[in-house]
Design an enzyme around this catalytic site. Sequence first.
Site, PDB file in Angstrom:
ATOM      1  N   ASP A  10      -8.185   7.358   1.104  1.00 47.12           N
ATOM      2  CA  ASP A  10      -6.921   7.954   1.493  1.00 47.12           C
ATOM      3  C   ASP A  10      -7.237   9.151   2.404  1.00 47.12           C
ATOM      4  O   ASP A  10      -8.391   9.494   2.657  1.00 47.12           O
ATOM      5  CB  ASP A  10      -6.104   8.374   0.268  1.00 47.12           C
ATOM      6  CG  ASP A  10      -4.604   8.319   0.520  1.00 47.12           C
ATOM      7  OD1 ASP A  10      -4.179   8.547   1.666  1.00 47.12           O
ATOM      8  OD2 ASP A  10      -3.846   8.055  -0.435  1.00 47.12           O
ATOM      9  N   GLU A  64       4.883  12.020  -0.145  1.00 48.81           N
ATOM     10  CA  GLU A  64       3.859  12.460  -1.092  1.00 48.81           C
ATOM     11  C   GLU A  64       3.640  13.969  -1.035  1.00 48.81           C
ATOM     12  O   GLU A  64       3.871  14.607  -0.027  1.00 48.81           O
ATOM     13  CB  GLU A  64       2.545  11.746  -0.780  1.00 48.81           C
ATOM     14  CG  GLU A  64       2.071  11.953   0.641  1.00 48.81           C
ATOM     15  CD  GLU A  64       0.855  11.107   0.965  1.00 48.81           C
ATOM     16  OE1 GLU A  64      -0.062  11.051   0.127  1.00 48.81           O
ATOM     17  OE2 GLU A  64       0.827  10.510   2.052  1.00 48.81           O
TER      18      GLU A  64
END
Length: 507
Positions: free
Chosen positions: A276, A476
Amino acid sequence: MPVRLLFSQDANDRVSALMVSMTLEEKIGQMTQADYGALKGRVEDVVTYSLGSVLWGGDTEIPDITARGWAATTADLQALSARTRLKIPLLLGVDAVHGHNNVNGAVLFPHNIGLGATRNAALVERVARVTADELTATGIPWDFAPCVAVARDERWGRTYESFGENPELVRELGVAYVKGMQGPRLTDAASALACVKHYVGDGGTTGGKDQGNTETDEETLRRIHLPGYVDAIAAGARSIMVSFNQWNGKKLHGHRYLLTDVLKGELGFKGFLVSDWAAIDQLPGSYKEQIAASINAGLDMVMIPNGPGTDKNYQQFITLLTELVKEGVVPQVRIDDAVRRILEAKDAMGLSDRMSRGQQALEMVGSPEHRAVARDAVRQSLVLLKNSQDLLPLSQNSGRVHLSGRGADNIGMQCGGWTIIWQGKTGDVVVGGTTIRRAVEQAVGSGTKVTFSEDGEGVAGADVAIVVVGEDPYAEMFGDRADLRLSAGDSAVIEKIHASGVPMVVV
């Protein structure tokens, strides 16, 4: 002209022949995924470092975000890869998590939580198919989706990226998305590589904390959070994104047991693992130690948002990983395994032979045919919670309909996060789209009057009121909530209309 890899016969032979001719630096280049923003003013680094992948992160923008603008940008990047010694195409990736959501004019679909409410795997497959069609029209063959997180705590800000709290539902719809994204044949020009995320347990963190700690025994981790990956691998998924979260205090990006022993060993995953966003930076130690820990744990490709002149950038990554191999800290066999996995995925996609899909494909971006699938998804995602005195469905011929609430005339709130910009925003975030207010105005009969006030004023005398409330968009890191109650402002509008005595529908 298509860019061709220096391949020979079958996939194994092609990749093996190519790897024999690769230098260590070229192999590490394939393991490096640079953010487009980090390449600003330095796109020639694609050639200099033989980069294997470029992504557009949450807020990485290009000047022209129409489909044509994106297609021109991706074509320029692939032209650079054709100038590298081995002419290995770039694997270009983006978060298209509810349609090709970085493109103005593309079709937007309900987020996964809405698709989960449809309980319709065939529909989810069609949604992914349209998304792949629009992605590849713009020259992007890799989607960082589906998210197969099993959301177990609604305080988690990424709950809307999950199909739901039930592992069986998540695994069924995750498989449908992979099938739709990758199509009958991954080599088809309109098929895109799926990237299943975020491995593993991201939906089960304590307190619903994003990037937090999933505190559970292994039996529970396997029973709740692993099934989506098991079935996605069986469905042909060839890339998986590793999660920011910890499992019982250990970061997944350095977790050899879960990445290598379980995923690649026990589950037989033959694809590649991508990190990520700058996630290896959260491991203990110096950047060099973080690189060593993540690659030795099983990571194959590293997502790097930073460019030269900043800490922990893609140049440093390449330099330090090269040193680690020469020092024997990272075994050459681990590098070869990672590169083989990446090249085999590129080969399976037929990436060398892909050409621009041209004007006709671009004209399908946002087309009526694609929007029809989105409308169907919206219809099937609707959930009726309560219908006192059979107020619904509303008559098209009510005398006056009054709309109120912050969300009644706000396309940005309807779209949510991951819309054009990473966090999304209220207001006019996209070109086009129909707000609820405008939709009601179009749907009512000719004799019906529609009035509007955001705060609920002017409702007196209406035959029915529609109040649209909800959260501001977020993505997020910024969506976690300790308190799940409606905001004071939303509650005040509902209370005002309730006090008026006008029958009320709350959306």
